[in-house]
Design an enzyme around this catalytic site. Structure first.
Site, PDB file in Angstrom:
ATOM      1  N   CYS A  19      19.738  17.410  18.316  1.00  0.00           N
ATOM      2  CA  CYS A  19      20.810  16.890  19.019  1.00  0.00           C
ATOM      3  C   CYS A  19      21.938  17.458  18.213  1.00  0.00           C
ATOM      4  O   CYS A  19      22.541  18.616  18.715  1.00  0.00           O
ATOM      5  CB  CYS A  19      20.835  15.312  18.735  1.00  0.00           C
ATOM      6  N   HIS A  60      15.668  14.427  21.292  1.00  0.00           N
ATOM      7  CA  HIS A  60      15.082  14.004  20.191  1.00  0.00           C
ATOM      8  C   HIS A  60      13.474  13.883  19.887  1.00  0.00           C
ATOM      9  O   HIS A  60      13.005  12.839  20.419  1.00  0.00           O
ATOM     10  CB  HIS A  60      15.618  12.434  19.643  1.00  0.00           C
ATOM     11  N   VAL A 102       0.654  -1.247  -0.061  1.00  0.00           N
ATOM     12  CA  VAL A 102      -0.057  -0.037  -0.104  1.00  0.00           C
ATOM     13  C   VAL A 102       0.951   1.175  -0.089  1.00  0.00           C
ATOM     14  O   VAL A 102       2.041   1.266   0.473  1.00  0.00           O
ATOM     15  CB  VAL A 102      -1.195   0.025   1.335  1.00  0.00           C
ATOM     16  N   GLU A 109      11.770  13.728  17.731  1.00  0.00           N
ATOM     17  CA  GLU A 109      10.743  12.549  16.690  1.00  0.00           C
ATOM     18  C   GLU A 109      10.493  11.370  17.372  1.00  0.00           C
ATOM     19  O   GLU A 109       9.527  10.761  16.705  1.00  0.00           O
ATOM     20  CB  GLU A 109      12.005  12.328  15.697  1.00  0.00           C
ATOM     21  N   GLY A 114      22.394  18.602  15.430  1.00  0.00           N
ATOM     22  CA  GLY A 114      21.748  19.620  14.741  1.00  0.00           C
ATOM     23  C   GLY A 114      21.860  20.827  15.395  1.00  0.00           C
ATOM     24  O   GLY A 114      21.965  22.196  15.073  1.00  0.00           O
TER      25      GLY A 114
END
EC number: 6.3.4.2
Length: 545
Positions: free
Chosen positions: A379, A515, A241, A517, A381
């Site tokens: 982090c 983090h 899918v 995310e 970044g």
């Protein structure tokens, strides 16, 4: 509470999507009001994925309690509300390590330590412990049936099937049913052989989930049922899918949740997948699109940034835009400069380790700052954004992190030697400490400064996010950086460590040491990612206007 266990195995080939299938089934059962958890048993010898290369294994997913785990646990948390912890993932290496530690202590009273019963008993204890307190525990066995590495795990779940009985256990096996263009039909023989292999070690699957690039015809389902000794209604077709979030509805449409609840004798409400229908609708009906440049060093394997990829997509849902991710090797930025950064609506620099490509990341932060391009640092970044600001705005020539340059004249980022964990205990590490398991890990409280973009994004004065790092902002440089215009918008619970920075006169230049995310889900999003993508969409409109 009596916990029921669903054991998920895979055959024929690897990468069939056992984790997604397990998470999707868990999502349906949760939608029926059940308390569900998921475990991943990994057959490799490493104690955990913490020191494994991201380009080999993919990202390391960090749980709230600081466990460094398999990326599949990220899928689990994105599909169900239950939070994972260190009980949800264990490896062959961890099992052997614990058994050998007990042997050294004399816990086995001089017995000869063997795979059966000592290793298998340890595995069973982990599985039962991880499932405690839940209605249903889904246990994914890593690897492929037939692999020598997986045998202790398979033997353990075989024994659990006998000990707990059919009323509390169900075996679900994923296989590949390929379509051969030359023959013009799907082929069931690989599935038959995979089931034969599974049965040879004493496990008879109750459900077959058949993967392929198309739906399996009814006559082929009947054939699989006949030759694999599985009920025809328990042969589930799971085609490819365009969105993994469609899979719960596909499984429900074929009655998998009904089969499971009846098998276990559980009476519960019908599954309400309204939230997932909303996710699918938003995904299919964006009002625009944005292009985010992800500047990293592991871009040859997108799974190295799996949670970042998903968090950007989730943020797109909340902003009604499709997010196109352009992966940019930070070494390419070093070689070609702004040429590879043009045409972007935003730049994201994710976490990472090591010196390779770090100057490219610093350049990307500089480009975003000077061109008013939305920037989000995670982090490392955040650290490169701070280094760039120190060098080019605060006048600290040669500023760097001691991770990359021990003798830098301005160590604006340095090794953390001591910090407070969430439980208030002091953790310590030194230059000579082991790499594995010695970072600042897990959920930490962050105080957000009033009036900052960070506080506005969270709509709160605190947040809790997960960490995985050894280096932090050097507090000796805070005053000088603040005077140059940098805002320290987030601080640790004891206000000793810098958790977030931002630029006040920039559309969106925000970075965090943590983090975020890892806490993003398609149903709830994540505040910083949603804010970043909103800023990218606004930047695009300004450019078009």
């Amino acid at each position: 509470m009596t916990t029921r266990y669903i054991f998920v195995t895979g055959g024929v080939v690897s990468s069939l999507g056992k984790g997604i299938a397990a998470a999707s089934l868990a999502a349906i059962l949760e939608a029926r009001g059940l308390n569900v958890t998921i475990m991943k048993l990994d057959p490799y010898i490493n104690l955990d994925p913490g020191t494994m290369s991201p380009t080999q294994h993919g990202e390391v997913f960090v749980t709230e309690d600081g466990a460094e785990t398999d990326l599949d646990l990220g899928h689990y948390e994105r599909f169900i509300r239950t939070k994972m912890n260190r009980r949800n993932n264990f490896t062959t290496g961890r099992i052997y390590s614990e058994v050998l530690r007990k042997e050294r202590r004399g816990d086995y009273l001089g017995a000869t330590i063997q795979v059966i019963p000592h290793i298998t008993n340890a595995i069973k204890e982990k599985v039962l412990d991880g499932g405690e307190g839940h209605d249903v525990a889904i246990v994914e066995i890593g690897g492929t049936v037939g692999d020598i590495e997986s045998l202790p795990f398979l033997e353990s779940i075989r024994q659990l099937g006998v000990e707990l009985g059919r009323e509390r256990t169900l075996f679900m096996h994923l296989t590949l049913v390929p379509f051969l263009g030359a023959a013009g039909e799907v082929k069931t023989k690989p599935t038959q052989h995979s089931v034969k292999e599974l049965r040879s070690i004493g496990i008879a699957p109750d459900v077959l989930v058949c993967r392929g690039d198309r739906a399996i015809p009814a006559n082929e389902k009947a054939k699989i049922s006949l030759f694999c000794n599985v009920e025809e209604r328990a042969v589930i077709s799971l085609k490819d899918v365009d969105s993994i979030y469609k899979i719960p509805a596909l499984l429900k449409a074929q009655g998998l949740d009904e089969l499971v609840t009846k098998r276990f004798g559980i009476e519960c409400k019908e599954a309400d997948l309204h939230e997932w229908e909303q996710v699918i609708y938003q995904e299919a009906n964006p009002t625009g699109d944005v292009t985010i440049g992800m500047v990293g060093k592991y871009i040859e394997l997108p799974d190295a940034y799996k949670s970042v990829n998903e968090a950007l997509k989730h943020a797109g849902l909340f902003n009604r835009v499709s997010v196109n991710i352009k992966y940019i090797d930070s070494q390419t930025v070093e070689a070609k400069g702004e040429e590879v950064l043009e045409g972007l609506d935003g730049i994201l620099v994710p976490g990472g380790f090591g010196e390779r490509g770090v100057e490219g990341k610093i350049f990307a932060a500089k480009y975003a700052r000077e061109n008013n391009l939305p920037y989000f640092g995670i982090c490392l970044g955040m650290q490169v954004a701070l280094i760039e600001f120190a060098r080019h705005v605060a006048g600290l020539e040669g500023a760097h992190s001691t991770e990359f340059q021990k003798e830098t004249p301005h160590p604006v980022v340095g090794l953390i030697t001591e910090w407070l964990n969430e439980d208030g205990n002091v953790e310590q590490r030194h230059e000579t400490s082991d790499l594995g398991g010695t970072m600042r890990l897990g959920a930490q409280l962050c105080h957000l400064e009033e009036g900052t973009k960070a506080a506005a994004a969270y709509q709160a004065n605190t947040c809790v996010e997960r960490h995985r790092h050894r280096y932090e902002v050097n507090n000796n440089y805070k005053d000088r950086l603040e005077k140059a215009g940098l805002v320290f918008s987030g601080l640790s619970s004891d206000r000793q460590l810098v958790e977030m920075i931002e630029l006040p006169n920039h559309p969106w230049f925000v970075a965090g040491q943590f983090h975020p995310e890892f806490t993003s889900t398609p149903r709830d999003g994540q505040p910083l990612f949603v804010g970043f993508v909103a800023a990218a969409a606004a930047h695009q409109k300004r450019d078009l206007g």
